[in-house]
Design a protein around this motif. Structure first.
Motif, short mmCIF file in Angstrom:
data_model
loop_
_atom_site.label_atom_id
_atom_site.label_comp_id
_atom_site.label_asym_id
_atom_site.label_seq_id
_atom_site.Cartn_x
_atom_site.Cartn_y
_atom_site.Cartn_z
N PRO A 41 0.83 -1.21 0.00
CA PRO A 41 0.00 0.00 0.00
C PRO A 41 0.86 1.26 0.00
O PRO A 41 1.92 1.29 0.62
CB PRO A 41 -0.80 -0.11 1.30
N THR A 42 0.39 2.27 -0.69
CA THR A 42 1.09 3.56 -0.72
C THR A 42 0.40 4.58 0.18
O THR A 42 0.92 5.67 0.39
CB THR A 42 1.16 4.11 -2.15
N LYS A 43 -0.78 4.22 0.69
CA LYS A 43 -1.54 5.08 1.60
C LYS A 43 -1.78 4.31 2.89
O LYS A 43 -1.79 3.09 2.90
CB LYS A 43 -2.87 5.49 0.97
N LYS A 44 -2.00 5.05 3.97
CA LYS A 44 -2.23 4.39 5.27
C LYS A 44 -3.70 4.13 5.55
O LYS A 44 -4.03 3.18 6.26
CB LYS A 44 -1.62 5.23 6.39
N ILE A 92 -8.23 -11.82 -3.39
CA ILE A 92 -7.84 -11.40 -4.73
C ILE A 92 -8.41 -10.03 -5.06
O ILE A 92 -7.74 -9.21 -5.70
CB ILE A 92 -8.23 -12.47 -5.79
N ILE A 93 -9.62 -9.74 -4.62
CA ILE A 93 -10.18 -8.40 -4.82
C ILE A 93 -9.35 -7.39 -4.04
O ILE A 93 -8.98 -6.33 -4.56
CB ILE A 93 -11.66 -8.34 -4.37
N GLY A 94 -8.98 -7.71 -2.80
CA GLY A 94 -8.18 -6.80 -1.98
C GLY A 94 -6.82 -6.51 -2.60
O GLY A 94 -6.37 -5.35 -2.63
N ARG A 95 -6.16 -7.54 -3.09
CA ARG A 95 -4.84 -7.33 -3.70
C ARG A 95 -4.93 -6.43 -4.92
O ARG A 95 -4.09 -5.55 -5.14
CB ARG A 95 -4.22 -8.67 -4.06
N ASN A 96 -5.96 -6.64 -5.73
CA ASN A 96 -6.15 -5.80 -6.90
C ASN A 96 -6.53 -4.37 -6.52
O ASN A 96 -6.10 -3.42 -7.18
CB ASN A 96 -7.19 -6.41 -7.85
N LEU A 97 -7.31 -4.21 -5.46
CA LEU A 97 -7.68 -2.86 -5.01
C LEU A 97 -6.46 -2.10 -4.50
O LEU A 97 -6.33 -0.90 -4.72
CB LEU A 97 -8.75 -2.93 -3.91
N THR A 98 -5.57 -2.79 -3.80
CA THR A 98 -4.35 -2.14 -3.32
C THR A 98 -3.53 -1.65 -4.51
O THR A 98 -3.00 -0.54 -4.50
CB THR A 98 -3.52 -3.09 -2.43
N GLN A 100 -4.71 -0.83 -7.47
CA GLN A 100 -5.44 0.23 -8.16
C GLN A 100 -5.51 1.54 -7.36
O GLN A 100 -5.48 2.61 -7.93
CB GLN A 100 -6.88 -0.23 -8.44
N THR A 101 -5.64 1.43 -6.02
CA THR A 101 -5.89 2.62 -5.20
C THR A 101 -4.75 2.99 -4.26
O THR A 101 -4.73 4.10 -3.75
CB THR A 101 -7.15 2.41 -4.33
N GLY A 102 -3.86 2.05 -3.99
CA GLY A 102 -2.81 2.28 -3.00
C GLY A 102 -3.28 2.07 -1.57
O GLY A 102 -2.50 2.16 -0.63
N LEU A 103 -4.58 1.76 -1.39
CA LEU A 103 -5.15 1.59 -0.05
C LEU A 103 -4.86 0.18 0.47
O LEU A 103 -4.92 -0.79 -0.28
CB LEU A 103 -6.66 1.81 -0.08
N LYS A 182 -12.75 2.51 -8.72
CA LYS A 182 -13.28 3.83 -9.14
C LYS A 182 -14.20 4.39 -8.07
O LYS A 182 -14.13 5.57 -7.72
CB LYS A 182 -14.01 3.71 -10.47
N ASP A 183 -15.09 3.55 -7.53
CA ASP A 183 -15.98 4.00 -6.45
C ASP A 183 -15.20 4.36 -5.20
O ASP A 183 -15.51 5.35 -4.53
CB ASP A 183 -17.02 2.92 -6.13
N LEU A 184 -14.20 3.56 -4.86
CA LEU A 184 -13.38 3.84 -3.68
C LEU A 184 -12.62 5.16 -3.82
O LEU A 184 -12.53 5.94 -2.86
CB LEU A 184 -12.39 2.71 -3.42
N LYS A 185 -12.10 5.42 -5.00
CA LYS A 185 -11.37 6.67 -5.22
C LYS A 185 -12.28 7.88 -5.02
O LYS A 185 -11.90 8.85 -4.39
CB LYS A 185 -10.74 6.69 -6.62
#
Length: 193
Positions: A41-44, A92-98, A100-103, A182-185
């Protein structure tokens, strides 16, 4: 060796010899797992908490299930998931979200600032021309207030071979995560201008 120990040992040998078969080989088992990026993650915050995904009953088994649109199911006992599918989908969704979003994401309820992502897999099957994933998702805050929701259907090349099928569904989950990202961003940018 005492006489009773000898008789006990002889009895065990006598009774178990009929249970052992030496001329048959057991079928080898192939384990599968959904694949995705390994990123840091790039964000906390906020942390994305992803509970176990809700998956159709027909898929809730350790064996890999490949079904077509008419609900004809192929199950091969030698093709198995390495972990439970409901947990694997969340991961797998979580890894892809990290990616995509850095979260960051967690599979256990975090103590800190977090959002909750609920995933309902509605279908994972083969159509006449594609490998299909259909799911619905909902994002809530830590207090249970619904923030947004969405759904979609993603398709990749049809693949009946178990390894190709798992790879195709991994790609479908990556595409689903891109929509969720996209929704999370939007949510996180509005919350932290």
């Amino acid at each position: 060796m005492s006489k009773s120990t000898f008789l006990l040992l002889l009895g065990v040998i006598f009774f178990t010899t009929g249970c052992i078969t030496f001329d048959q080989k057991s079928e080898s088992v192939t384990f599968h797992q959904l694949s995705g990026p390994v990123t840091t993650p790039t964000k906390k915050s906020p942390i994305i908490f992803i509970p176990r995904a809700n998956i159709p009953v027909s898929l809730r088994r350790p064996t890999l299930v490949i079904a077509d649109e008419s609900h004809v199911i192929k199950v091969d006992d030698s093709q198995r998931w390495i972990a439970s599918l409901d947990r694997a989908v969340s991961e797998i969704i979580g890894r892809n979200l990290t990616k995509q979003t850095g979260l960051p994401f967690e599979l256990q309820t975090p103590n800190e600032n977090y959002l909750v992502l609920f995933i309902d897999v509605e279908a994972m099957h083969l159509s006449t021309q594609a490998t299909v994933l259909q799911l619905h998702y909902r994002i809530e805050d830590a207090q249970g207030k619904s923030l947004t929701q969405g759904q979609g259907q993603w398709k990749t090349k049809r693949s009946e071979n178990p390894i190709d099928y798992v790879n195709a569904q991994s790609e479908n989950f990556a595409n689903a995560a891109a929509q969720i990202a996209k929704d999370l961003k939007i949510l996180t940018e509005n919350k932290n201008p």
